[in-house]
Design an enzyme around this catalytic site. Structure first.
Site, PDB file in Angstrom:
ATOM      1  N   LEU A   1      61.664  16.925  57.197  1.00 20.70           N
ATOM      2  CA  LEU A   1      61.102  16.183  56.383  1.00 20.70           C
ATOM      3  C   LEU A   1      61.776  15.947  55.316  1.00 20.70           C
ATOM      4  O   LEU A   1      61.511  14.830  54.519  1.00 20.70           O
ATOM      5  CB  LEU A   1      59.629  16.418  55.927  1.00 20.70           C
ATOM      6  CG  LEU A   1      58.432  16.768  57.018  1.00 20.70           C
ATOM      7  CD1 LEU A   1      57.391  17.244  56.505  1.00 20.70           C
ATOM      8  CD2 LEU A   1      58.457  15.758  57.947  1.00 20.70           C
ATOM      9  N   LEU A   2      62.803  16.776  54.790  1.00 21.58           N
ATOM     10  CA  LEU A   2      63.581  16.407  53.748  1.00 21.58           C
ATOM     11  C   LEU A   2      65.073  16.011  54.172  1.00 21.58           C
ATOM     12  O   LEU A   2      66.074  15.927  53.172  1.00 21.58           O
ATOM     13  CB  LEU A   2      64.003  17.871  52.982  1.00 21.58           C
ATOM     14  CG  LEU A   2      62.537  18.278  52.133  1.00 21.58           C
ATOM     15  CD1 LEU A   2      62.788  19.796  51.749  1.00 21.58           C
ATOM     16  CD2 LEU A   2      62.051  17.545  51.277  1.00 21.58           C
ATOM     17  N   GLY A   3      65.334  15.552  55.482  1.00 20.09           N
ATOM     18  CA  GLY A   3      66.353  14.971  55.979  1.00 20.09           C
ATOM     19  C   GLY A   3      66.530  13.521  55.938  1.00 20.09           C
ATOM     20  O   GLY A   3      67.226  13.178  57.023  1.00 20.09           O
ATOM     21  N   GLY A   4      65.850  12.896  55.241  1.00 15.97           N
ATOM     22  CA  GLY A   4      65.726  11.456  55.609  1.00 15.97           C
ATOM     23  C   GLY A   4      64.649  10.680  56.292  1.00 15.97           C
ATOM     24  O   GLY A   4      65.199   9.916  57.120  1.00 15.97           O
ATOM     25  N   GLY A  60      61.508  21.399  58.366  1.00 20.31           N
ATOM     26  CA  GLY A  60      61.346  20.743  59.828  1.00 20.31           C
ATOM     27  C   GLY A  60      61.952  19.277  59.788  1.00 20.31           C
ATOM     28  O   GLY A  60      61.566  18.503  60.726  1.00 20.31           O
ATOM     29  N   SER A  62      64.083  27.125  57.292  1.00 20.85           N
ATOM     30  CA  SER A  62      63.645  25.861  57.143  1.00 20.85           C
ATOM     31  C   SER A  62      63.971  25.110  55.914  1.00 20.85           C
ATOM     32  O   SER A  62      63.162  24.747  55.140  1.00 20.85           O
ATOM     33  CB  SER A  62      62.311  25.928  57.294  1.00 20.85           C
ATOM     34  OG  SER A  62      61.692  24.654  57.647  1.00 20.85           O
ATOM     35  N   PRO A  63      65.188  25.114  55.584  1.00 21.22           N
ATOM     36  CA  PRO A  63      65.654  24.378  54.317  1.00 21.22           C
ATOM     37  C   PRO A  63      65.436  22.837  54.265  1.00 21.22           C
ATOM     38  O   PRO A  63      65.244  22.536  52.875  1.00 21.22           O
ATOM     39  CB  PRO A  63      67.267  24.768  53.955  1.00 21.22           C
ATOM     40  CG  PRO A  63      67.692  25.026  55.422  1.00 21.22           C
ATOM     41  CD  PRO A  63      66.395  25.590  56.300  1.00 21.22           C
ATOM     42  N   TYR A 104      64.185  34.757  70.232  1.00 21.77           N
ATOM     43  CA  TYR A 104      64.549  33.404  70.550  1.00 21.77           C
ATOM     44  C   TYR A 104      65.046  33.275  72.158  1.00 21.77           C
ATOM     45  O   TYR A 104      65.688  33.945  72.408  1.00 21.77           O
ATOM     46  CB  TYR A 104      65.681  33.072  69.575  1.00 21.77           C
ATOM     47  CG  TYR A 104      65.305  33.086  68.157  1.00 21.77           C
ATOM     48  CD1 TYR A 104      64.205  33.041  67.661  1.00 21.77           C
ATOM     49  CD2 TYR A 104      66.395  33.184  67.087  1.00 21.77           C
ATOM     50  CE1 TYR A 104      63.857  32.908  66.187  1.00 21.77           C
ATOM     51  CE2 TYR A 104      65.993  33.027  65.741  1.00 21.77           C
ATOM     52  CZ  TYR A 104      64.692  33.135  65.441  1.00 21.77           C
ATOM     53  OH  TYR A 104      64.251  32.932  63.927  1.00 21.77           O
TER      54      TYR A 104
END
Length: 303
Positions: A197-200, A195, A191-192, A33
């Site tokens: 897409l599940l965060g509104g 990326g 990636s819970p 990283y």
């Protein structure tokens, strides 16, 4: 992995201090990283935070990973005995510590036998440089293979598996989770929020707070109906979509803890809210309707 490329060093240190204040003490990074700052830069930021004292290292369960090619020469990456030795020493130096709590294989190495990998890890453990070994992005049969080889050497083997796992990506339910549960490994989902897409994402798009392009825009179009239903589900309950997605993972019995990657203090604040979200059986069933998962193998595709 955001520390450095996305988040300044002072902000990174502040986020880690805030995490400790909230009782969050498991920090996960990797030698690869650092983004445009160069591989290893994120470990250096964490190391300089440890060096400020105040019991920061002692309070932290530190996890890092190896596998990435750190240089173009042979044994500059992957899981050869020589690279395990060199990569571990380099990570310890960057992290300014003398041991790693959880040293993880970032990917399966198909060209190095497990006898060699475990021999190198046994040396690292006997030297006190590593406490536990973990895997990341392994298939179920890789976990079985690793544990069988470790058992033959009377070595503990893997204690955790870090995989992509969220409401939209549930492939590990087929064989990875059953293997992990059988061998007693903890699951650490990365990636819970898939990326973001599940965060509104659709609401942010409508409000002009997020501009979606490339693969993100394509993924939204492919799953727009599901995402709409999911965001409606959260809104009906007065919850943030990201809180629901994280809470769902916390409700999965195989999951030890989802890995969140806050770029800002606000994102850490929002992640912590998920701890207070309780999903009843009806809510969990509804989420399964929106994002169908898997039974365990072979029941998912046979009798």
């Amino acid at each position: 992995m955001n520390f450095g490329p996305q988040t300044s060093e002072p902000d990174s240190h502040a986020i880690m201090d805030s995490a400790h204040e909230r009782g969050i003490n498991f920090f996960d990074t990797a030698n690869g990283y650092g983004g445009e700052l160069g591989r290893g830069a994120t470990e250096q930021i964490v190391g300089r935070w440890f060096a400020t004292g105040g019991g920061r290292r002692e309070k932290t369960v530190l996890a890092t990973k190896l596998y990435a090619d750190m240089d173009p020469w042979p044994n500059g990456g992957k899981l050869s005995a020589l690279n395990i030795r060199r990569a571990l020493d380099a990570s310890l130096q960057r992290l300014q510590t003398d041991y790693i709590d959880l040293y993880q294989f970032h990917h399966i190495d198909r060209s190095t036998p497990w006898e060699e990998i475990w021999q190198a890890m046994e040396v690292a453990v006997s030297q006190g440089k590593v406490l536990y070994a973990g895997s990341s992005n392994f298939a179920g049969w890789h976990i079985a293979q690793a544990q069988a080889a470790a058992s033959s050497r009377h070595f503990m083997g893997l204690v955790s598996e870090q995989s992509i796992y969220n409401l939209m990506t549930r492939d590990i339910e087929l064989e990875v989770i059953p293997a992990a549960q059988h061998y007693g490994l903890g699951i650490l989902p990365w990636s819970p929020l898939h990326g973001g897409l599940l965060g509104g994402v659709l609401r942010k798009e409508r409000d002009g707070k997020r501009r979606n392009e490339g693969r993100a825009a394509q993924a939204i179009e492919e799953h727009r109906e599901q995402i709409e239903k999911f965001e409606d589900f959260a809104e009906e309950r007065g919850l943030e979509p990201g809180d629901v997605a994280l809470s769902w993972l916390l409700h999965q019995s195989a999951v030890t803890a989802p890995i969140v990657g806050p770029r800002t203090m606000e994102q850490l604040d929002s992640a912590v809210r998920a701890l207070d979200v309780v999903l009843d059986d009806a809510s969990l069933a509804k989420l399964d309707d929106i994002f169908p998962g898997h039974k365990t193998a072979p029941e998912d595709y046979a009798w």
